[in-house]
Design an enzyme around this catalytic site. Structure first.
Site, PDB file in Angstrom:
ATOM      1  N   LYS A 204      66.970  62.516 -12.405  1.00 53.15           N
ATOM      2  CA  LYS A 204      66.903  61.333 -11.410  1.00 53.15           C
ATOM      3  C   LYS A 204      66.915  61.762  -9.989  1.00 53.15           C
ATOM      4  CE  LYS A 204      70.359  57.635 -10.361  1.00 53.15           C
ATOM      5  NZ  LYS A 204      71.501  56.880 -10.607  1.00 53.15           N
ATOM      6  N   ARG A 214      70.764  48.612  -5.573  1.00 53.09           N
ATOM      7  CA  ARG A 214      72.177  49.007  -4.879  1.00 53.09           C
ATOM      8  C   ARG A 214      72.663  47.437  -4.448  1.00 53.09           C
ATOM      9  NH1 ARG A 214      70.504  54.569  -2.007  1.00 53.09           N
ATOM     10  NH2 ARG A 214      70.515  55.846  -4.091  1.00 53.09           N
ATOM     11  N   LYS A 228      72.594  60.442  -1.311  1.00 51.29           N
ATOM     12  CA  LYS A 228      73.016  61.029  -2.639  1.00 51.29           C
ATOM     13  C   LYS A 228      72.290  62.354  -2.849  1.00 51.29           C
ATOM     14  CE  LYS A 228      74.394  56.632  -4.639  1.00 51.29           C
ATOM     15  NZ  LYS A 228      74.662  55.777  -5.784  1.00 51.29           N
ATOM     16  N   GLU A 244      66.924  70.827 -15.609  1.00 51.84           N
ATOM     17  CA  GLU A 244      67.607  69.837 -15.643  1.00 51.84           C
ATOM     18  C   GLU A 244      67.709  69.528 -17.138  1.00 51.84           C
ATOM     19  OE1 GLU A 244      70.412  68.658 -14.106  1.00 51.84           O
ATOM     20  OE2 GLU A 244      69.875  68.924 -11.865  1.00 51.84           O
ATOM     21  N   LYS A 259      63.715  58.978 -13.629  1.00 49.47           N
ATOM     22  CA  LYS A 259      64.031  57.843 -12.707  1.00 49.47           C
ATOM     23  C   LYS A 259      63.513  58.362 -11.295  1.00 49.47           C
ATOM     24  CE  LYS A 259      67.651  54.583 -11.371  1.00 49.47           C
ATOM     25  NZ  LYS A 259      68.958  54.315 -11.657  1.00 49.47           N
ATOM     26  N   SER A 285      64.210  49.186  -9.440  1.00 51.81           N
ATOM     27  CA  SER A 285      64.401  47.785  -8.867  1.00 51.81           C
ATOM     28  C   SER A 285      63.350  47.952  -7.651  1.00 51.81           C
ATOM     29  CB  SER A 285      65.732  47.725  -8.187  1.00 51.81           C
ATOM     30  OG  SER A 285      66.032  48.751  -7.342  1.00 51.81           O
ATOM     31  N   TYR A 324      63.014  45.649 -15.496  1.00 51.22           N
ATOM     32  CA  TYR A 324      63.354  44.305 -15.297  1.00 51.22           C
ATOM     33  C   TYR A 324      62.488  43.161 -15.828  1.00 51.22           C
ATOM     34  CZ  TYR A 324      66.631  47.020 -12.628  1.00 51.22           C
ATOM     35  OH  TYR A 324      67.654  48.049 -11.907  1.00 51.22           O
TER      36      TYR A 324
END
Length: 342
Positions: A204, A214, A228, A244, A259, A285, A324
């Site tokens: 991610k 968000r 982040k 990872e 992602k 998004s 979505y």
């Protein structure tokens, strides 16, 4: 060096197989179906409530009763699973994110309702603290504002266990804390939840494509000018993603996530080639918002570009895609099947 004319033009004309539709269908390498889709849904408190997400035209936050109706439609269209993301009321957000593991919390109630009414529909829950913290970070923070790892993992384990107890089929830690997959797996095994699957957001990235999400869950205002970067991956890194993924698989992940999706096709391909495990992609998004905005302005053909983008993710190696557009795409696929008589 002479050219072997038997394997060159004009003996070989690749366009021969592109001339007619029947040929193109027969040799098509990548196919998209409803089986490939996971439908993300935003759930909020109340009854018969829907709120549009301004930065994601066509997407709404829905109360639990309307989530059920949306999921019934998705199930009829052949979508195998949905993913739930909560919209937490401001008064329930705290520094310690205790609402995340409330057994009577919004997600937990939604899961129970869905598994009671639609037991065959897969239910995936997000394991991260950003919807529940006053600061909008995915974990707990110390006095300097640094997101602490081990203390956060303890809360994530409690959150994941509350989801499993509610009946979630898949818990999906999306926080990027070190060691959280192993801790969640150990807790699930200890409590007898041996069939609860873990979808690890293993790669991610600290992406600029998350903004509309968000907004949708209400964490943008809490995060403010924060970022982040100390736990999500640097977009410049590729080899690190493989480390990872390897760690998460060793700790007990059943599936891994890359992602965002389209900007990271190379990562999807490397993960699939290296590990050969169920590899998912999230068409996030920002990707949705770009496609939708361009289509609304008449700049792109929405149907063609959406399908092409999803095919690209499949071609790169994604076994399933969170998008979505899931319900819309499933409707297009059904229309095409009816139109062709299949």
């Amino acid at each position: 060096m002479s050219i072997n004319n038997s394997i060159s033009y004009p003996n070989i004309r690749l366009r021969r197989m592109r001339q007619y539709e029947f040929c193109r269908r027969l040799i098509r390498e990548t196919r998209l179906s409803a089986d490939d889709l996971i439908y993300p849904l935003f759930v909020l408190e109340g009854e018969n409530r829907r709120e549009p997400v301004a930065s994601m035209p066509g997407i709404e936050r829905l109360s639990i009763d309307l989530i059920l109706k949306e999921c019934e439609t998705a199930y009829r269209l052949g979508i195998p699973a949905i993913a739930l993301f909560p919209v937490t009321s401001p008064e329930k957000k705290t520094d310690d994110a205790r609402e995340a593991y409330n057994p009577a919390g919004l997600v937990q109630r939604a899961v129970r309702m869905l598994k009671r009414h639609l037991p065959e529909l897969g239910v995936i829950t997000d394991v991260a603290l950003d919807p529940f913290t006053t600061h909008g970070q995915d974990g707990l923070v110390d006095q300097e504002g640094y997101v602490v790892n081990d203390e956060t993992v303890e809360v994530l384990v409690r959150q994941a266990m509350s989801h499993a107890e509610a009946g979630a089929d898949v818990v999906a830690p999306s926080d990027m804390m070190d060691g959280r997959v192993g801790a969640i797996r150990c807790a699930l095994e200890a409590k007898g939840f041996v069939h609860t699957r873990i979808l690890a957001y293993s790669a991610k990235y600290a992406s600029a494509f998350y903004g509309p999400f968000r907004d949708a869950v209400g964490s943008a205002a809490n995060l403010g000018s924060g970022n982040k970067y100390t736990y999500q991956m640097d977009p410049a890194n590729s080899d690190e993603a493989l480390r990872e993924v390897e760690l998460d698989l060793a700790e007990g992940a059943d599936m891994v996530m890359v992602k965002p999706g389209l900007p990271y096709l190379d990562i999807i391909r490397r993960v699939k080639d290296r590990f050969g495990v169920p590899t998912f992609a999230y068409q996030v998004s920002g990707e949705y918002a770009m496609l939708k905005a361009a289509a609304q302005n008449g700049w792109l053909d929405e149907r063609k570009t959406v399908l092409e983008s999803l095919l690209a993710l499949k071609r790169a190696g994604a076994d399933a895609i969170l998008t979505y557009y899931a319900k819309t795409v499933a409707e297009w696929i059904r229309e095409d099947a009816i139109g062709s008589g299949s």
